[in-house]
Motif scaffolding. Structure first.
Motif, PDB file in Angstrom:
ATOM      1  N   ALA A 176       0.685  -1.091   0.011  1.00  0.00           N
ATOM      2  CA  ALA A 176      -0.021   0.089   0.084  1.00  0.00           C
ATOM      3  C   ALA A 176       0.838   1.329  -0.199  1.00  0.00           C
ATOM      4  O   ALA A 176       0.275   2.311  -0.622  1.00  0.00           O
ATOM      5  N   LYS A 192      -3.040  -6.064   4.544  1.00  0.00           N
ATOM      6  CA  LYS A 192      -3.423  -4.728   3.615  1.00  0.00           C
ATOM      7  C   LYS A 192      -2.391  -3.861   3.174  1.00  0.00           C
ATOM      8  O   LYS A 192      -2.249  -3.234   2.119  1.00  0.00           O
ATOM      9  N   GLY A 245      -1.939  -4.938  -0.810  1.00  0.00           N
ATOM     10  CA  GLY A 245      -2.225  -3.587  -1.008  1.00  0.00           C
ATOM     11  C   GLY A 245      -1.960  -3.404  -2.394  1.00  0.00           C
ATOM     12  O   GLY A 245      -1.923  -3.951  -3.350  1.00  0.00           O
ATOM     13  N   LEU A 305      -1.672  -2.566  -6.229  1.00  0.00           N
ATOM     14  CA  LEU A 305      -2.429  -3.115  -7.594  1.00  0.00           C
ATOM     15  C   LEU A 305      -3.336  -4.312  -7.129  1.00  0.00           C
ATOM     16  O   LEU A 305      -4.472  -4.177  -7.675  1.00  0.00           O
ATOM     17  N   LYS A 306      -3.040  -4.960  -6.313  1.00  0.00           N
ATOM     18  CA  LYS A 306      -3.634  -6.157  -5.864  1.00  0.00           C
ATOM     19  C   LYS A 306      -5.051  -5.847  -5.329  1.00  0.00           C
ATOM     20  O   LYS A 306      -6.190  -6.225  -5.843  1.00  0.00           O
ATOM     21  N   ALA A 307      -5.176  -4.739  -4.427  1.00  0.00           N
ATOM     22  CA  ALA A 307      -6.270  -4.257  -3.801  1.00  0.00           C
ATOM     23  C   ALA A 307      -7.139  -3.453  -4.705  1.00  0.00           C
ATOM     24  O   ALA A 307      -8.357  -3.659  -4.745  1.00  0.00           O
ATOM     25  N   TYR A 308      -6.697  -2.806  -5.849  1.00  0.00           N
ATOM     26  CA  TYR A 308      -7.438  -2.088  -6.845  1.00  0.00           C
ATOM     27  C   TYR A 308      -7.775  -2.887  -7.961  1.00  0.00           C
ATOM     28  O   TYR A 308      -9.075  -2.944  -8.420  1.00  0.00           O
ATOM     29  N   LEU A 309      -6.883  -3.698  -8.561  1.00  0.00           N
ATOM     30  CA  LEU A 309      -7.029  -4.531  -9.685  1.00  0.00           C
ATOM     31  C   LEU A 309      -7.039  -6.041  -9.648  1.00  0.00           C
ATOM     32  O   LEU A 309      -7.241  -6.640 -10.630  1.00  0.00           O
ATOM     33  N   ASN A 310      -6.698  -6.584  -8.395  1.00  0.00           N
ATOM     34  CA  ASN A 310      -6.672  -7.918  -8.103  1.00  0.00           C
ATOM     35  C   ASN A 310      -5.706  -8.600  -9.176  1.00  0.00           C
ATOM     36  O   ASN A 310      -5.894  -9.738  -9.469  1.00  0.00           O
ATOM     37  N   LYS A 315     -10.221   2.412 -15.301  1.00  0.00           N
ATOM     38  CA  LYS A 315      -9.861   2.338 -13.969  1.00  0.00           C
ATOM     39  C   LYS A 315      -8.398   2.006 -13.679  1.00  0.00           C
ATOM     40  O   LYS A 315      -7.456   2.429 -12.993  1.00  0.00           O
ATOM     41  N   ALA A 316      -8.028   0.780 -14.632  1.00  0.00           N
ATOM     42  CA  ALA A 316      -6.570   0.186 -14.547  1.00  0.00           C
ATOM     43  C   ALA A 316      -5.521   1.345 -15.065  1.00  0.00           C
ATOM     44  O   ALA A 316      -4.664   1.501 -14.618  1.00  0.00           O
ATOM     45  N   ILE A 333      -5.015   3.746 -12.021  1.00  0.00           N
ATOM     46  CA  ILE A 333      -4.256   3.004 -11.086  1.00  0.00           C
ATOM     47  C   ILE A 333      -2.887   3.122 -11.513  1.00  0.00           C
ATOM     48  O   ILE A 333      -2.037   3.434 -10.554  1.00  0.00           O
TER      49      ILE A 333
END
Length: 355
Positions: free
Chosen positions: A214, A239, A244, A246-251, A268-269, A272
Motif C-alpha cells: 500500500a 492490507k 495492497g 495493484l492487488k487491492a485495486y485491480l486484483n 480504472k486500470a 491506477i
C-alpha cells in the motif's frame, strides 16, 4: 586470476543460486518451494537445512565441486544497521540472524547457508548490500514522532549496482556522482545516493504503492481503520504488505496484466497505473531535495522497469531534474557476485560485522 563465486539468494518461495567465473555467469538456477513445503516450518529459520540441502544437491546435479569455489556470498539479511558493501559472515552475524534478527525474513538464510558451505571448504562467506544497509544522515532519522526513528530498509543491492553501472557508462566513479534510484518491483523503494552513500530512502511503507504493497497512506484514516473493530492486526498487516497496491485495486500483481487491461480500454486500470507512476515520480522529487537538486542521473530499475508504459509516465514527470536511465531487471545474482569479485580483486574491502 580466476575466481569462482557462488551466490545464494533466498526468497519467500524460492532460493536462487548462481555460479560465476569472474564476471561470467556459469549457471543460474531457481529452486522453487511449494506452499505446502513452506507451511511445514513454524519459523523461517527452521527452513535452513531444507534450503541448504537443495543448494548442495543442485550443485551436485550440475557436476560442480564446491572445492573449486573461491568465495560464497549470500543475500544480506536483517542484521541491524550495516553500511553498504561487503561483510564477512562471522559467528556474531550468524548468532544474530539465528536468534535475534530484526525481522523474520527469508533473506536471513542467505548468510547462514553461505557460511555453512564456505566452512566445508575453508573459504570466506560474505553478504553484500544487505536489505538493512543504513547510511542515513542524522537529520533523515527524525520522523516527527520521538517514539519512532526512521531506519533504512530498501532494495540496496540492485539500486547500488545499477547506479554503479550508470556511473561507469558515464566514465565516472559511483563515489563521484549523485543518483536517485527507484527500484520498481513487488515492493517499491526509492533511494538517494550522494557521492557513494545511500543517505536517505523512501521505504516500501513510506513511499509509492506497488503491485502488492500500500505504500504511504493517510495516517489518521489508517489508525481509524485499525481501531474500527472490522479487521485484526494480521489482516491490517496484509492490507499494507501483500494485499495492497495493484492487488487491492485491480486484483493482480502483474503489471503486464494491467498493461493488457489498459489496451482493452479499462479506464480504472489506466488511472491506477498512472497513480503508481505519479507516486514514484513524487518520491524521486522528494529525494532530489536531499542533494539540493544536484542529481547527476535518475535510475529506474527492477522488474517493472521493463514496462515502457510506466517508465514513460515516470520519466515525463522527472526528466527536468536529471537524465533518466532505465535499467530493467532485478539483477540480484549478478550484483552479489560482482560485489564479491571486487573484494577478491582488492578493489573493495570487506567489513567485519560486530554488534
Amino acid at each position: 586470476m580466476k575466481y569462482n563465486i557462488l551466490a545464494i539468494n533466498p526468497g519467500s518461495t524460492s532460493t536462487k543460486l548462481a555460479l560465476y567465473e569472474n564476471d561470467k555467469e556459469i549457471f543460474c538456477n531457481t529452486l522453487e518451494h511449494s506452499a505446502e513445503e513452506i507451511e511445514k516450518y513454524d519459523k523461517i529459520q527452521d527452513q535452513f537445512e531444507m534450503r541448504k540441502n537443495l543448494v548442495i544437491s543442485s550443485l551436485l546435479e550440475k557436476g560442480y565441486d564446491i572445492k573449486s569455489l573461491s568465495a560464497v556470498v549470500g543475500r544480506g539479511g536483517m542484521v541491524p544497521k550495516v553500511k553498504s558493501g561487503a561483510y564477512k559472515v562471522n559467528e556474531t552475524m550468524v548468532d544474530r540472524l539465528k536468534f535475534n534478527p530484526v525481522i523474520e525474513h527469508a533473506s536471513n538464510l542467505g548468510a547462514l547457508i553461505a557460511y555453512e558451505i564456505a566452512n566445508e571448504v575453508n573459504i570466506s562467506a560474505y553478504i553484500y548490500d544487505s536489505v538493512r544497509v543504513d547510511e542515513l544522515n542524522d537529520v533523515a532519522r527524525i520522523s516527527g514522532m520521538p517514539e519512532i526513528s526512521r531506519t533504512s530498509t530498501s532494495h540496496a543491492l540492485n539500486s547500488r549496482a545499477m547506479a554503479m553501472k550508470v556511473a561507469k557508462m558515464n566514465g565516472k566513479k559511483y563515489s563521484d556522482m549523485n543518483f536517485v534510484v527507484a527500484h520498481l518491483g513487488g515492493g517499491i523503494s526509492v533511494s538517494v545516493h550522494e557521492k557513494g552513500r545511500m543517505v536517505d530512502i523512501l521505504a516500501d511503507d513510506e513511499g509509492p504503492f506497488s503491485p502488492e504493497r500500500a505504500g504511504r497512506v493517510p495516517c489518521k484514516e489508517l489508525i481509524d481503520l485499525c481501531y474500527s473493530g472490522e479487521f485484526d492486526k494480521k489482516t491490517m498487516n496484509k492490507k499494507l504488505r501483500g494485499n495492497g497496491g495493484l492487488k487491492a485495486y485491480l486484483n493482480t500483481v502483474d503489471v503486464r496484466e494491467v498493461d493488457e487491461m489498459i489496451e482493452r480500454n479499462d479506464e480504472k486500470a489506466k488511472l491506477i497505473l498512472e497513480a503508481m507512476a505519479y507516486q514514484v515520480a513524487k518520491g524521486i522529487g522528494d529525494l532530489s531535495t536531499v542533494v539540493e537538486g544536484k542529481v547527476d542521473a535518475i535510475v529506474l530499475t527492477g522488474g517493472i522497469a521493463y514496462s515502457k508504459r510506466i517508465t514513460a509516465l515516470i520519466k515525463k514527470r522527472v526528466e527536468f531534474i536529471a537524465p533518466v536511465e532505465i535499467m530493467p531487471g532485478e539483477n540480484e545474482m549478478e550484483s552479489l557476485a560482482m560485489g564479491i569479485l571486487r573484494v577478491l580483486k582488492g578493489e573493495e574491502e570487506a567489513s567485519e560485522y560486530s554488534e
